[in-house]
Design a protein around this motif. Structure first.
Motif, mmCIF file in Angstrom:
data_model
loop_
_atom_site.group_PDB
_atom_site.id
_atom_site.type_symbol
_atom_site.label_atom_id
_atom_site.label_comp_id
_atom_site.label_asym_id
_atom_site.label_seq_id
_atom_site.Cartn_x
_atom_site.Cartn_y
_atom_site.Cartn_z
ATOM 1 N N PHE A 147 0.845 -1.193 0.000
ATOM 2 C CA PHE A 147 0.000 0.000 0.000
ATOM 3 C C PHE A 147 0.884 1.248 0.000
ATOM 4 C CE2 PHE A 147 -3.147 -3.016 0.831
ATOM 5 C CZ PHE A 147 -4.410 -2.440 0.818
ATOM 6 N N TYR A 148 0.587 2.153 -0.933
ATOM 7 C CA TYR A 148 1.309 3.415 -1.041
ATOM 8 C C TYR A 148 0.320 4.571 -0.875
ATOM 9 C CZ TYR A 148 5.233 0.763 -2.997
ATOM 10 O OH TYR A 148 6.259 -0.128 -3.193
ATOM 11 N N VAL A 149 0.834 5.698 -0.388
ATOM 12 C CA VAL A 149 0.011 6.895 -0.198
ATOM 13 C C VAL A 149 0.774 8.101 -0.720
ATOM 14 C CG1 VAL A 149 -1.280 8.317 1.431
ATOM 15 C CG2 VAL A 149 -0.982 5.885 1.889
ATOM 16 N N ILE A 150 0.042 8.989 -1.377
ATOM 17 C CA ILE A 150 0.631 10.248 -1.845
ATOM 18 C C ILE A 150 -0.434 11.327 -1.748
ATOM 19 C CG2 ILE A 150 0.020 9.914 -4.277
ATOM 20 C CD1 ILE A 150 2.715 11.239 -5.000
ATOM 21 N N GLN A 151 -0.021 12.546 -1.479
ATOM 22 C CA GLN A 151 -0.973 13.649 -1.389
ATOM 23 C C GLN A 151 -1.296 14.199 -2.769
ATOM 24 O OE1 GLN A 151 1.169 15.806 2.080
ATOM 25 N NE2 GLN A 151 -0.946 16.536 2.172
ATOM 26 N N LEU A 152 -2.534 14.591 -2.969
ATOM 27 C CA LEU A 152 -2.944 15.209 -4.212
ATOM 28 C C LEU A 152 -2.254 16.560 -4.352
ATOM 29 C CD1 LEU A 152 -4.842 15.056 -6.678
ATOM 30 C CD2 LEU A 152 -6.554 16.259 -5.325
ATOM 31 N N GLY A 153 -1.594 16.762 -5.474
ATOM 32 C CA GLY A 153 -0.857 17.991 -5.705
ATOM 33 C C GLY A 153 0.611 17.912 -5.350
ATOM 34 N N ALA A 154 1.037 16.793 -4.769
ATOM 35 C CA ALA A 154 2.443 16.628 -4.389
ATOM 36 C C ALA A 154 3.255 16.098 -5.569
ATOM 37 C CB ALA A 154 2.560 15.680 -3.202
ATOM 38 N N GLU A 155 4.569 16.225 -5.476
ATOM 39 C CA GLU A 155 5.459 15.655 -6.486
ATOM 40 C C GLU A 155 5.556 14.156 -6.288
ATOM 41 O OE1 GLU A 155 6.687 17.285 -8.980
ATOM 42 O OE2 GLU A 155 5.910 19.224 -8.321
ATOM 43 N N VAL A 156 5.865 13.440 -7.350
ATOM 44 C CA VAL A 156 5.848 11.981 -7.301
ATOM 45 C C VAL A 156 6.916 11.433 -6.363
ATOM 46 C CG1 VAL A 156 7.415 11.710 -9.275
ATOM 47 C CG2 VAL A 156 5.734 9.913 -8.751
ATOM 48 N N HIS A 157 7.992 12.195 -6.145
ATOM 49 C CA HIS A 157 9.057 11.704 -5.258
ATOM 50 C C HIS A 157 8.608 11.658 -3.794
ATOM 51 C CE1 HIS A 157 9.820 15.789 -3.803
ATOM 52 N NE2 HIS A 157 9.859 16.195 -5.063
ATOM 53 N N SER A 158 7.462 12.273 -3.472
ATOM 54 C CA SER A 158 6.951 12.227 -2.106
ATOM 55 C C SER A 158 6.112 10.973 -1.836
ATOM 56 C CB SER A 158 6.119 13.472 -1.811
ATOM 57 O OG SER A 158 4.965 13.505 -2.632
ATOM 58 N N LEU A 159 6.028 10.076 -2.807
ATOM 59 C CA LEU A 159 5.302 8.815 -2.622
ATOM 60 C C LEU A 159 5.921 8.014 -1.482
ATOM 61 C CD1 LEU A 159 3.167 6.780 -3.814
ATOM 62 C CD2 LEU A 159 5.067 5.840 -5.153
ATOM 63 N N GLN A 160 5.061 7.516 -0.580
ATOM 64 C CA GLN A 160 5.550 6.776 0.587
ATOM 65 C C GLN A 160 4.749 5.499 0.781
ATOM 66 O OE1 GLN A 160 5.590 9.272 4.123
ATOM 67 N NE2 GLN A 160 5.987 11.107 2.918
ATOM 68 N N LEU A 161 5.395 4.524 1.391
ATOM 69 C CA LEU A 161 4.662 3.353 1.835
ATOM 70 C C LEU A 161 3.695 3.757 2.934
ATOM 71 C CD1 LEU A 161 7.519 0.691 1.960
ATOM 72 C CD2 LEU A 161 5.483 0.574 0.500
ATOM 73 N N LEU A 162 2.605 3.030 3.052
ATOM 74 C CA LEU A 162 1.579 3.389 4.031
ATOM 75 C C LEU A 162 2.137 3.462 5.445
ATOM 76 C CD1 LEU A 162 -1.367 3.889 4.859
ATOM 77 C CD2 LEU A 162 -1.715 1.418 4.838
ATOM 78 N N LYS A 163 3.006 2.536 5.812
ATOM 79 C CA LYS A 163 3.539 2.509 7.178
ATOM 80 C C LYS A 163 4.454 3.690 7.475
ATOM 81 C CE LYS A 163 7.285 -0.661 5.846
ATOM 82 N NZ LYS A 163 8.410 0.268 6.110
ATOM 83 N N ASP A 164 4.957 4.369 6.424
ATOM 84 C CA ASP A 164 5.864 5.498 6.615
ATOM 85 C C ASP A 164 5.210 6.844 6.329
ATOM 86 O OD1 ASP A 164 7.888 3.617 7.108
ATOM 87 O OD2 ASP A 164 8.374 3.484 4.973
ATOM 88 N N TYR A 165 3.912 6.847 6.013
ATOM 89 C CA TYR A 165 3.290 8.063 5.490
ATOM 90 C C TYR A 165 2.975 9.071 6.589
ATOM 91 C CZ TYR A 165 -0.129 11.154 3.332
ATOM 92 O OH TYR A 165 -0.806 12.261 2.890
ATOM 93 N N SER A 166 3.216 10.333 6.267
ATOM 94 C CA SER A 166 2.806 11.454 7.120
ATOM 95 C C SER A 166 2.385 12.591 6.208
ATOM 96 C CB SER A 166 3.943 11.904 8.040
ATOM 97 O OG SER A 166 5.068 12.308 7.287
ATOM 98 N N VAL A 198 2.928 8.152 -10.693
ATOM 99 C CA VAL A 198 3.172 7.111 -9.692
ATOM 100 C C VAL A 198 3.340 5.754 -10.361
ATOM 101 C CG1 VAL A 198 2.149 5.859 -7.746
ATOM 102 C CG2 VAL A 198 2.008 8.350 -7.841
ATOM 103 N N ALA A 199 2.523 5.475 -11.373
ATOM 104 C CA ALA A 199 2.638 4.199 -12.088
ATOM 105 C C ALA A 199 4.011 4.055 -12.729
ATOM 106 C CB ALA A 199 1.533 4.099 -13.142
ATOM 107 N N ILE A 200 4.496 5.131 -13.313
ATOM 108 C CA ILE A 200 5.841 5.091 -13.906
ATOM 109 C C ILE A 200 6.892 4.900 -12.823
ATOM 110 C CG2 ILE A 200 7.538 6.450 -15.173
ATOM 111 C CD1 ILE A 200 5.194 7.788 -16.635
ATOM 112 N N GLN A 201 6.716 5.585 -11.693
ATOM 113 C CA GLN A 201 7.665 5.461 -10.585
ATOM 114 C C GLN A 201 7.740 4.032 -10.067
ATOM 115 O OE1 GLN A 201 9.596 7.800 -9.336
ATOM 116 N NE2 GLN A 201 10.215 7.048 -7.312
ATOM 117 N N LEU A 202 6.580 3.353 -9.989
ATOM 118 C CA LEU A 202 6.527 1.982 -9.471
ATOM 119 C C LEU A 202 6.663 0.935 -10.574
ATOM 120 C CD1 LEU A 202 3.620 2.357 -6.865
ATOM 121 C CD2 LEU A 202 6.091 2.393 -6.446
#
Length: 400
Positions: A147-166, A198-202
């Motif tokens: 599971f990954y989480v990212i904020q709407l409007g954020a850059e793709v490099h801010s993508l985080q795993l759910l357990k690490d997300y803030s 995000v799809a390209i990143q992953l």
């Protein structure tokens, strides 16, 4: 040519012949005998125009629709990398459960793909309802999905795993748009751009979007109203190839209706957690009004969604002649429509008449009027007609 039996008598039966006022609400019978397998069950599911089914028979029926949508079009290659969107809605949880079930079958029935789950955090403030605890429960239930989480409007490099997300507070361009219609349209395109990044990143080649027939029917009418008629076929099709990086967007739940989704949620004891967006409760946008129109009409005429949705399936995307470098919109990545329709030139011509009315009467310069209309049409060469309308609502800055 009459098409009865081909489309009109599809999943919903002879719905076109029903009178206004017919109910679309099915029932869950507490106990009885399944009309399909004949076994006694403590809970039967009675869909419209189908006999009452037990828990297992209903799940098999719903899951078959999911597999059939992918199999009939052969849109998902073997061992594909899939990014699954989960926004907390009932549709997204149904898709998550179906995909997980399809990957836990034996070798013969298993859906051979690798899946990752993405949640886009669209909260206005980190202090709003926090979905992380519910997402963590889903992560445990649907292991081994990541599971990954990212904020709407954020850059793709801010993508985080759910357990690490803030979460953090971000500035949003949508707040600079004057109308709610423009804001909702911009957010939709912004989400698509973020999803493809995000799809390209992953390194995912396919994206699963949890859209069902009801939402797609409303989206079809909304796209036409917003001036996206040239790309409306891709807005409701099973396969949308407009994402960047060669990523394909698939809608495997497109044949499910609202009733089937609610019954599936009940059968699997899923708990949707999507928070109500205040903007969607307002009637001040074309999107909200169109969606409410479709839902209200469906209550009295149960063939509404089926008719609109199946009409959308028959629309073919209009493509420009083959060129070395296809011209696409910088925001929505649809093909630029300025060369596809004379209607857009007529719109700009009317606007030029409004602006040059007095000067036109004084000088009677029709050539200058048409020249101005063509200049306006080509003034923003990187945006399609609908995205230019969004740009016009922007109080400052640029969309791209």
């Amino acid at each position: 040519m009459c098409s009865i039996g081909e489309d009109d008598f599809g999943d919903e039966g002879a719905t076109h012949a029903m009178l206004p006022g017919s109910s679309t609400v099915g029932t869950v019978i507490t106990a009885g005998s399944c009309n399909k397998c004949g076994l006694n069950s403590l809970e039967l599911y009675k869909l419209n125009f189908r006999a009452a089914e037990c828990h297992e028979c209903f799940l098999n029926y719903a899951r078959h629709k999911f597999r059939a949508a992918l199999g009939a079009a052969k849109a998902l290659p073997r061992n594909a990398e899939v990014l699954l969107l989960v926004d907390g809605s009932a549709e997204s949880l149904v898709l998550l459960d179906m995909l997980h079930f399809a990957q836990t079958q034996n070798t013969f029935k298993r859906l051979h793909c690798s899946a990752r789950v993405l949640h886009i955090d669209a909260r206005a403030s980190p202090s709003d309802n926090d979905p992380l605890s519910t997402l963590n429960e889903l992560r445990k239930r649907y292991a081994p999905f990541e599971f990954y989480v990212i904020q709407l409007g954020a850059e793709v490099h801010s993508l985080q795993l759910l357990k690490d997300y803030s979460a953090s507070r971000l500035d949003s361009t949508e707040n600079k748009l004057r109308s709610l219609t423009a804001r909702q349209d911009y957010v939709r395109q912004q989400r698509k751009r973020l999803i493809s990044a995000v799809a390209i990143q992953l390194q995912c080649t396919h994206v699963f979007e949890p859209s069902i027939s009801t939402s797609l029917a409303a989206q079809l009418l909304t796209s036409v109203a917003l001036g996206r008629g040239g790309s409306v076929a891709l807005d409701v099709a099973l396969l949308d190839d407009r994402l960047q990086g060669g990523v394909s967007l698939l809608r495997p739940l497109k044949d499910l209706n609202e009733q089937e989704v609610q019954f599936y949620i009940n059968a699997q004891q899923l708990q949707p957690f999507q928070s109500d967006d205040p903007s969607r409760l307002s009637d001040a946008s074309l999107q909200n009004l169109t969606s409410a129109f479709v839902v209200n009409l469906q209550l009295n005429y149960v063939s509404t969604v089926s008719t609109v949705f199946r009409t959308g399936n028959k629309i073919a995307a209009k493509r420009q002649p083959i060129v070395e470098v296809p011209s696409t919109c910088a925001l929505c990545h649809s093909e630029l429509d300025s060369g596809l329709s004379d209607t857009l030139l007529a719109i700009e011509y009317s606007r030029a008449v409004s602006e040059m009315g007095v000067a036109l009467q004084q000088h009677d310069n029709m050539e200058a009027l048409e020249k101005r209309a063509r200049q306006r049409l080509g003034s923003v060469k990187d945006l399609c007609h609908a995205c230019r309308n969004v740009q016009a609502e922007l109080t400052s800055g640029s969309l791209i």
